[in-house]
Scaffold this active site. Structure first.
Site, short mmCIF file in Angstrom:
data_model
loop_
_atom_site.label_atom_id
_atom_site.label_comp_id
_atom_site.label_asym_id
_atom_site.label_seq_id
_atom_site.Cartn_x
_atom_site.Cartn_y
_atom_site.Cartn_z
N LYS A 14 10.97 6.50 -4.69
CA LYS A 14 10.31 6.26 -5.99
C LYS A 14 8.80 6.08 -5.81
CE LYS A 14 10.31 1.93 -7.72
NZ LYS A 14 8.93 1.44 -7.95
N ASN A 15 8.43 5.29 -4.81
CA ASN A 15 7.00 4.97 -4.64
C ASN A 15 6.20 6.15 -4.09
OD1 ASN A 15 7.52 2.49 -5.66
ND2 ASN A 15 7.29 1.37 -3.73
N ARG A 52 4.07 0.03 -14.12
CA ARG A 52 2.77 -0.25 -13.49
C ARG A 52 2.12 1.05 -13.01
NH1 ARG A 52 -0.68 -4.10 -11.24
NH2 ARG A 52 -1.56 -3.45 -9.26
N CYS A 68 7.22 -4.63 -12.92
CA CYS A 68 8.03 -5.79 -12.56
C CYS A 68 7.22 -7.07 -12.66
CB CYS A 68 8.54 -5.66 -11.12
SG CYS A 68 10.17 -4.96 -11.00
N ARG A 117 -0.50 -9.31 -10.32
CA ARG A 117 -0.69 -7.87 -10.16
C ARG A 117 -1.96 -7.34 -10.84
NH1 ARG A 117 4.95 -4.68 -10.04
NH2 ARG A 117 3.92 -3.73 -8.27
N LEU A 175 -9.03 -3.89 -7.75
CA LEU A 175 -9.38 -3.03 -6.61
C LEU A 175 -9.40 -1.56 -7.02
CD1 LEU A 175 -7.14 -4.88 -4.00
CD2 LEU A 175 -9.64 -4.96 -4.11
N ASP A 191 9.10 -5.52 -0.56
CA ASP A 191 10.16 -4.92 -1.36
C ASP A 191 11.55 -5.11 -0.75
OD1 ASP A 191 8.34 -4.21 -3.25
OD2 ASP A 191 8.35 -2.06 -2.82
N ARG A 208 15.49 0.98 -12.32
CA ARG A 208 14.12 1.51 -12.19
C ARG A 208 13.89 2.11 -10.81
NH1 ARG A 208 9.96 -2.87 -14.02
NH2 ARG A 208 8.70 -1.18 -13.19
C1 UD1 Z 1 3.10 -0.86 -4.28
C2 UD1 Z 1 4.56 -0.53 -4.52
C3 UD1 Z 1 5.37 -1.80 -4.66
C4 UD1 Z 1 5.16 -2.71 -3.48
C5 UD1 Z 1 3.66 -2.93 -3.20
C6 UD1 Z 1 3.41 -3.70 -1.93
C7 UD1 Z 1 4.33 1.58 -5.70
C8 UD1 Z 1 4.55 2.33 -6.96
N1 UD1 Z 1 4.65 0.28 -5.72
O1 UD1 Z 1 2.67 -1.58 -5.44
O2 UD1 Z 1 6.75 -1.43 -4.76
O3 UD1 Z 1 5.76 -3.96 -3.73
O4 UD1 Z 1 2.99 -1.67 -3.10
O5 UD1 Z 1 3.97 -3.06 -0.84
O6 UD1 Z 1 3.97 2.14 -4.69
N2 UD1 Z 1 -3.86 -6.41 -5.73
C9 UD1 Z 1 -5.02 -6.93 -6.25
N3 UD1 Z 1 -5.84 -6.11 -6.97
C10 UD1 Z 1 -5.54 -4.79 -7.18
C11 UD1 Z 1 -4.36 -4.26 -6.63
C12 UD1 Z 1 -3.53 -5.10 -5.92
O7 UD1 Z 1 -5.31 -8.10 -6.08
O8 UD1 Z 1 -6.33 -4.09 -7.83
C13 UD1 Z 1 -2.96 -7.29 -4.96
C14 UD1 Z 1 -1.59 -7.42 -5.63
O9 UD1 Z 1 -1.58 -8.45 -6.60
C15 UD1 Z 1 -0.70 -7.75 -4.44
C16 UD1 Z 1 -1.34 -6.96 -3.30
O10 UD1 Z 1 -2.67 -6.67 -3.72
O11 UD1 Z 1 -0.76 -9.11 -4.13
C17 UD1 Z 1 -0.63 -5.67 -2.96
O12 UD1 Z 1 -0.57 -4.85 -4.09
P1 UD1 Z 1 -0.58 -3.26 -3.99
O13 UD1 Z 1 -0.56 -2.86 -2.56
O14 UD1 Z 1 -1.65 -2.74 -4.85
O15 UD1 Z 1 0.82 -2.93 -4.65
P2 UD1 Z 1 1.12 -1.81 -5.70
O16 UD1 Z 1 0.38 -0.57 -5.37
O17 UD1 Z 1 1.03 -2.36 -7.07
#
Ligand code: UD1
Length: 421
Positions: free
Chosen positions: A23-24, A93, A117, A122, A126, A306, A398
């Protein structure tokens, strides 16, 4: 009407199952098709609910999407809009992934704040900071992010934290910019390498995914291509833990075992045996496992967040005490109170869960509050006495394509039922 899963406990898992596409990996690739001239075909595009929502988003902005089971053909030449409406964005998301590709193609994008989720704050700072570094002007108003990319240019970017989504979004935003964009301190998750492979197959010039630095040499155009996304390491990991939970013997096909090294090492220490080939994992677990003293979620290649709910579930019936620490998402322990309803002994302390293993769990009615927590509850049901009813199945769907079918293929006894709420 809603649906629930009824799990009859006590069956051990045996047999083999093929793991579906990730999925990711699929979600950012689907967003990336927006940049391709011509038809893009995604083979083995498993239709998780989130994937179908992403396809709905593409259709809503004017792409022609042909959905023939897991064979998806997308023609984005007919896009009429670079505006992702609130009713789509709030469903997943990953709608935020549309920013980079739309900016790349139209130099303009408007996207409502994404949903997804409920596992923590979240933020998307960044993503937005990265785009600003490419000289995108961003306005955040009335629940929408409006991006003006008319003066976009390549740049060097350093991420404060290696966010998976931000890495992918910035990569896509930079694909068609003149010159070279370098992104430092990127995330190393395998899905990012899969996105790089897809974009390069479509004509991009990206290197470094899988390492801490990604370099994007801008190209003039991307073209339609045919691509098969990587297999889902989180689903594989979930079934590995399910096997350990039920004390079974299973084989998983179509896997990339190196993606699950962190999990396999932990389970080897706890007493599971593994036989690994380049594309399959065989495992045997014929006794009650020892607890794993400490599990800390980390960015890849550390232990994945995850799989945290699932390994937490396994610790509830292991011998001894385990401390599971969640370093990425502040509210990802919601499953703990549901597991305690089944007889588990979990105490939460800030970022950690202290799990004292008990000899058995009991069937109960429990509710999934998020995708992976829901998978954890299904796994718990495998080992519980009697029947476990898992509500909130829409969360599980999902990211698992009928989890009960895969697990029943592996000898579990799980039924999906309609219920009146
Ligand atoms: C992706 C995965 C999700 C997984 C996560 C961490 C997808 C579609 N989803 O989510 O299943 O749980 O990686 O392995 O690929 N953060 C910030 N600011 C930002 C972005 C992120 O502070 O702009 C923080 C988040 O709150 C979190 C951490 O960075 O604590 C990691 O998030 P991120 O790696 O961005 O996860 P996702 O890409 O949302």
């Amino acid at each position: 009407m809603t649906e629930c899963l009824v799990v009859k406990g006590g069956k051990y898992l045996e047999g083999s199952v093929e793991i579906t596409s990730a999925k990711n990996a699929i979600l950012p690739i689907l967003a990336g098709t927006v940049m391709c001239n011509g038809v893009t075909v995604i083979e083995k595009c498993t239709r998780y609910v989130d994937v179908d929502i992403m396809l709905d988003i593409l259709e809503d902005i004017g792409c022609k999407v042909n959905r023939e089971k897991d064979f998806i053909a997308i023609d984005c030449s007919t896009i009429q809009s670079s505006y992702i409406k609130d009713n789509f964005s709030k469903k997943i998301r990953s709608s935020i992934f549309m920013l980079g590709p739309l900016l790349s193609r139209f130099h303009y994008a408007k996207v409502a704040y994404p949903g997804g989720c409920n596992i923590g704050a979240r933020p998307i700072d960044l993503h937005l900071d990265g785009l600003r570094s490419l000289n995108v002007k961003i306005e955040e108003r009335h629940g929408y992010i409006t991006c003006d990319g008319s003066n976009m240019r390549a740049n060097s970017i350093h991420l404060d934290f290696p966010s998976v989504g931000a890495t992918e979004n910035i990569m896509m935003a930079a694909v068609l910019l003149k010159g070279t964009t370098t992104i430092y301190n990127v995330a190393c998750e395998p899905e990012i390498e899969d996105l790089q492979n897809f974009l390069n197959a479509a004509g991009a010039k990206i290197s470094g995914a899988g390492t801490k630095t990604i370099t994007i040499d801008g190209v003039d155009r991307l073209y339609g291509t045919t691509y098969t996304p990587m297999s889902d390491r989180i689903i594989a990991g979930t079934y590995i833990i399910a096997c350990a939970m039920s004390q079974g013997k299973i084989k998983l096909d179509n896997v990339i075992p190196e993606h699950n090294v962190a999990l396999i090492n932990k389970l080897r220490q706890a007493g599971c045996r593994f036989k690994i080939s380049p594309t399959s994992i065989e495992m045997l677990c014929n006794k009650r496992l020892n607890s794993i003293a400490a599990i800390d979620t980390q960015v890849y290649p550390g232990f994945p967040t995850d799989l945290q709910s699932q390994i937490l579930t396994l610790q509830t019936i292991s011998r001894g005490t385990s401390v599971v620490t969640e370093n990425l998402y502040e509210t990802r322990f919601k499953v703990a109170s549901e597991l305690n309803k089944m007889g588990a002994d979990i105490t939460l302390n800030n970022k950690s869960a202290i799990v004292r293993g008990v000899p058995r769990l009991y069937g109960a009615e429990v509710t999934a509050g998020d995708l992976r927590g829901g998978a954890g509850l299904v796994i718990a049901g495998l080992k519980a006495d009697g029947y476990t009813t898992v509500l909130g199945v829409e969360h599980i769907d999902r990211g698992y394509k009928a989890i009960e079918c895969d697990l029943c293929r592996l000898n579990a006894d799980i039924t999906r039922k309609q219920i009146k709420m």
